[in-house]
Motif scaffolding. Structure first.
Motif, mmCIF file in Angstrom:
data_model
loop_
_atom_site.group_PDB
_atom_site.id
_atom_site.type_symbol
_atom_site.label_atom_id
_atom_site.label_comp_id
_atom_site.label_asym_id
_atom_site.label_seq_id
_atom_site.Cartn_x
_atom_site.Cartn_y
_atom_site.Cartn_z
ATOM 1 N N GLY A 112 43.050 48.829 49.371
ATOM 2 C CA GLY A 112 43.206 48.904 47.921
ATOM 3 C C GLY A 112 42.947 47.587 47.234
ATOM 4 N N LEU A 113 42.169 47.646 46.138
ATOM 5 C CA LEU A 113 41.842 46.461 45.337
ATOM 6 C C LEU A 113 42.361 46.566 43.908
ATOM 7 C CD1 LEU A 113 38.123 45.858 46.449
ATOM 8 C CD2 LEU A 113 40.144 44.579 47.178
ATOM 9 N N ASP A 114 42.272 47.761 43.311
ATOM 10 C CA ASP A 114 42.614 47.942 41.893
ATOM 11 C C ASP A 114 44.121 48.162 41.722
ATOM 12 O OD1 ASP A 114 39.874 48.055 41.855
ATOM 13 O OD2 ASP A 114 39.737 50.006 40.867
ATOM 14 N N TYR A 115 44.656 47.695 40.592
ATOM 15 C CA TYR A 115 46.086 47.869 40.371
ATOM 16 C C TYR A 115 46.438 47.673 38.901
ATOM 17 C CZ TYR A 115 46.618 42.997 39.274
ATOM 18 O OH TYR A 115 46.512 41.793 38.621
ATOM 19 N N ALA A 116 47.649 48.123 38.564
ATOM 20 C CA ALA A 116 48.367 47.695 37.361
ATOM 21 C C ALA A 116 49.831 47.632 37.763
ATOM 22 C CB ALA A 116 48.165 48.658 36.210
ATOM 23 N N GLY A 117 50.515 46.586 37.299
ATOM 24 C CA GLY A 117 51.912 46.439 37.695
ATOM 25 C C GLY A 117 52.587 45.321 36.933
ATOM 26 N N ARG A 118 53.788 44.947 37.396
ATOM 27 C CA ARG A 118 54.592 43.917 36.719
ATOM 28 C C ARG A 118 54.671 42.641 37.543
ATOM 29 N NH1 ARG A 118 56.916 45.473 32.166
ATOM 30 N NH2 ARG A 118 57.137 47.729 31.793
ATOM 31 N N VAL A 119 54.605 41.525 36.841
ATOM 32 C CA VAL A 119 54.697 40.219 37.480
ATOM 33 C C VAL A 119 56.109 40.015 38.022
ATOM 34 C CG1 VAL A 119 54.592 37.729 37.111
ATOM 35 C CG2 VAL A 119 52.900 39.232 36.013
ATOM 36 N N VAL A 120 56.186 39.619 39.301
ATOM 37 C CA VAL A 120 57.466 39.318 39.943
ATOM 38 C C VAL A 120 57.647 37.806 40.114
ATOM 39 C CG1 VAL A 120 58.834 39.623 42.048
ATOM 40 C CG2 VAL A 120 57.488 41.535 41.143
ATOM 41 N N VAL A 168 50.454 43.588 33.988
ATOM 42 C CA VAL A 168 49.129 43.026 34.226
ATOM 43 C C VAL A 168 48.255 44.040 34.948
ATOM 44 C CG1 VAL A 168 49.857 40.606 34.271
ATOM 45 C CG2 VAL A 168 49.984 41.968 36.375
ATOM 46 N N PHE A 169 46.937 43.786 34.934
ATOM 47 C CA PHE A 169 45.993 44.645 35.637
ATOM 48 C C PHE A 169 44.834 43.806 36.147
ATOM 49 C CE2 PHE A 169 43.872 44.190 31.636
ATOM 50 C CZ PHE A 169 42.536 44.497 31.824
ATOM 51 N N GLY A 170 44.002 44.405 37.001
ATOM 52 C CA GLY A 170 42.838 43.712 37.531
ATOM 53 C C GLY A 170 42.521 44.167 38.934
ATOM 54 N N LYS A 171 42.101 43.215 39.777
ATOM 55 C CA LYS A 171 41.787 43.564 41.162
ATOM 56 C C LYS A 171 41.968 42.363 42.083
ATOM 57 C CE LYS A 171 36.814 42.604 41.812
ATOM 58 N NZ LYS A 171 36.999 41.815 43.055
ATOM 59 N N LEU A 172 42.091 42.653 43.368
ATOM 60 C CA LEU A 172 42.101 41.609 44.375
ATOM 61 C C LEU A 172 40.664 41.123 44.571
ATOM 62 C CD1 LEU A 172 44.605 43.096 46.988
ATOM 63 C CD2 LEU A 172 45.042 42.008 44.777
ATOM 64 N N ASP A 173 40.518 39.960 45.215
ATOM 65 C CA ASP A 173 39.188 39.341 45.296
ATOM 66 C C ASP A 173 38.198 40.109 46.160
ATOM 67 O OD1 ASP A 173 39.181 37.200 43.549
ATOM 68 O OD2 ASP A 173 40.210 35.886 44.949
ATOM 69 N N VAL A 226 40.516 50.084 35.899
ATOM 70 C CA VAL A 226 39.440 49.163 35.517
ATOM 71 C C VAL A 226 38.905 48.396 36.712
ATOM 72 C CG1 VAL A 226 38.799 47.222 34.055
ATOM 73 C CG2 VAL A 226 40.375 48.960 33.184
ATOM 74 N N GLY A 227 39.809 47.773 37.480
ATOM 75 C CA GLY A 227 39.511 47.004 38.674
ATOM 76 C C GLY A 227 38.061 46.780 39.039
ATOM 77 N N VAL A 228 37.598 47.483 40.067
ATOM 78 C CA VAL A 228 36.231 47.326 40.568
ATOM 79 C C VAL A 228 35.216 48.025 39.672
ATOM 80 C CG1 VAL A 228 34.661 47.885 42.466
ATOM 81 C CG2 VAL A 228 36.959 47.003 42.962
ATOM 82 N N ALA A 229 35.475 49.291 39.323
ATOM 83 C CA ALA A 229 34.478 50.090 38.610
ATOM 84 C C ALA A 229 34.195 49.552 37.213
ATOM 85 C CB ALA A 229 34.936 51.552 38.523
#
Length: 334
Positions: free
Chosen positions: A71-79, A93-98, A133-136
């Motif tokens: 898994g690369l794509d996500y949305a979640g809360r900063v810990v 926050v949202f985005g993707k891993l490298d 949003v992540g990769v696509a």
């Protein structure tokens, strides 16, 4: 924490996954990198690279530390935030891993994200949508935004998948005229997203339809990668300055050979007559911020095929592998 993990995916990632309810937490606190963020994942969305990379023989085994979570794509809360971070604990926050060589992917309750791939979710945008949003979304943006101006013509091969649905909307947000291919069953979806012209690839040969259209395109985006003649014949329906940007490639040595040939075969020996680019999206904070702004303004809306529960991740991958998903396949993690 709960995390979907695998140790060997050669028989198919969906068959190799198991849900570990006591998986090790990713690095946090003092061991968190200065540019990293620890995120509690609320939603994740799937991409073909999530299973294709682990399933590659030898490379999939050696390049990723095991047990691994895809898994690369996500949305979640900063810990927690690294020493150079500017985000606030609790912020959405949202985005993707490298890249897919991650041991701690997003199909887990917690993941570690890079600064460039950790962007505040704008007001009015849901976590479910942001996770798509992540990769696509980034791939569609990087294919289109740097290569067009308002009023230009864009052709997107494959308009109804994750990247295609974002591509239509991004091209329209930039003021372009958009032509796409899809099946007849998905024509209404593509038109709803803003496509000006739709070619049903089951009823028409896209190459012939484009040749006879009389239109000259400024950009071609190929999300499918199956029809090599689309590239070799594109000079008939594109301007001399046009680019052909490919993001989709079918597995196998034949497809790889064709890809290499496009780069090295000279025009005077029958090679392509337009600049060919094979794009691999690079994590970009500013691009995510722009997509997020368009989402907040209602100009871009992720298309979600289905939302799966955390316990149903293998079924989510089975759905993705059919190639028939309209838009994104999403997993509700928390």
């Amino acid at each position: 924490m709960k995390a979907w993990q695998y140790t060997d995916a050669l028989g198919g990632l969906e068959k190799a996954l198991h849900l570990n309810t006591s998986a090790s937490l990713p690095p946090a606190g003092a061991s968190l990198g200065s540019e990293q963020v620890l995120v509690k994942v609320e939603y994740a969305s799937l991409n073909p690279v999530d299973y294709k990379f682990p399933e590659v023989p030898i490379v999939g085994r050696l390049a990723i530390s095991k047990p691994a979570t895809p898994g690369l794509d996500y949305a979640g809360r900063v810990v927690a935030v690294g020493s150079h971070g500017k985000l606030n604990v609790g912020q959405m926050v949202f985005g993707k891993l490298d890249n897919p060589k991650q041991q701690f992917g997003t199909l887990a309750e917690y993941t570690v994200t890079p600064r460039a791939g950790t962007v505040p979710v704008p007001d009015g945008v849901s976590a479910e949508d942001a996770a798509c949003v992540g990769v696509a979304g980034l791939t569609a943006y990087q294919c289109i935004a740097p290569n067009v101006k308002s009023g230009e013509n864009v052709f997107i091969n494959g308009g109804s998948g994750g990247t295609g649905t974002f591509g239509i909307q991004i091209a329209k947000a930039l003021g372009c005229h958009v032509t796409v291919t899809c099946s007849g069953a998905n024509e209404a979806l593509c038109r709803k997203l803003g496509a000006d012209q739709v070619i049903d690839y089951r009823e028409q040969d896209p190459v012939e339809a484009l040749k006879s259209s009389g239109k000259k395109f400024d950009l071609v985006v190929d999300n499918v990668g199956m029809n090599s003649q689309l590239y070799y014949q594109c000079h008939h329906f594109t301007k001399a300055t046009a680019k052909y940007v490919a993001v989709g490639m079918q597995p196998g040595l034949g497809a790889l050979r064709d890809l290499v040939t496009r780069f090295i075969w000279p025009t005077w020996l029958g090679g392509g007559q337009r600049k060919f680019v094979f794009l691999m999206a690079s994590t970009d904070y500013d691009a995510y911020a722009q997509i997020g702004q368009w989402m907040a303004e209602g100009k871009v809306k992720p298309v979600i095929d289905e939302v799966f529960a955390m316990e149903d991740v293998p079924n989510a991958f089975e759905k993705l592998k059919t190639g028939r998903a309209k838009g994104k396949v999403v997993v509700k993690v928390h």
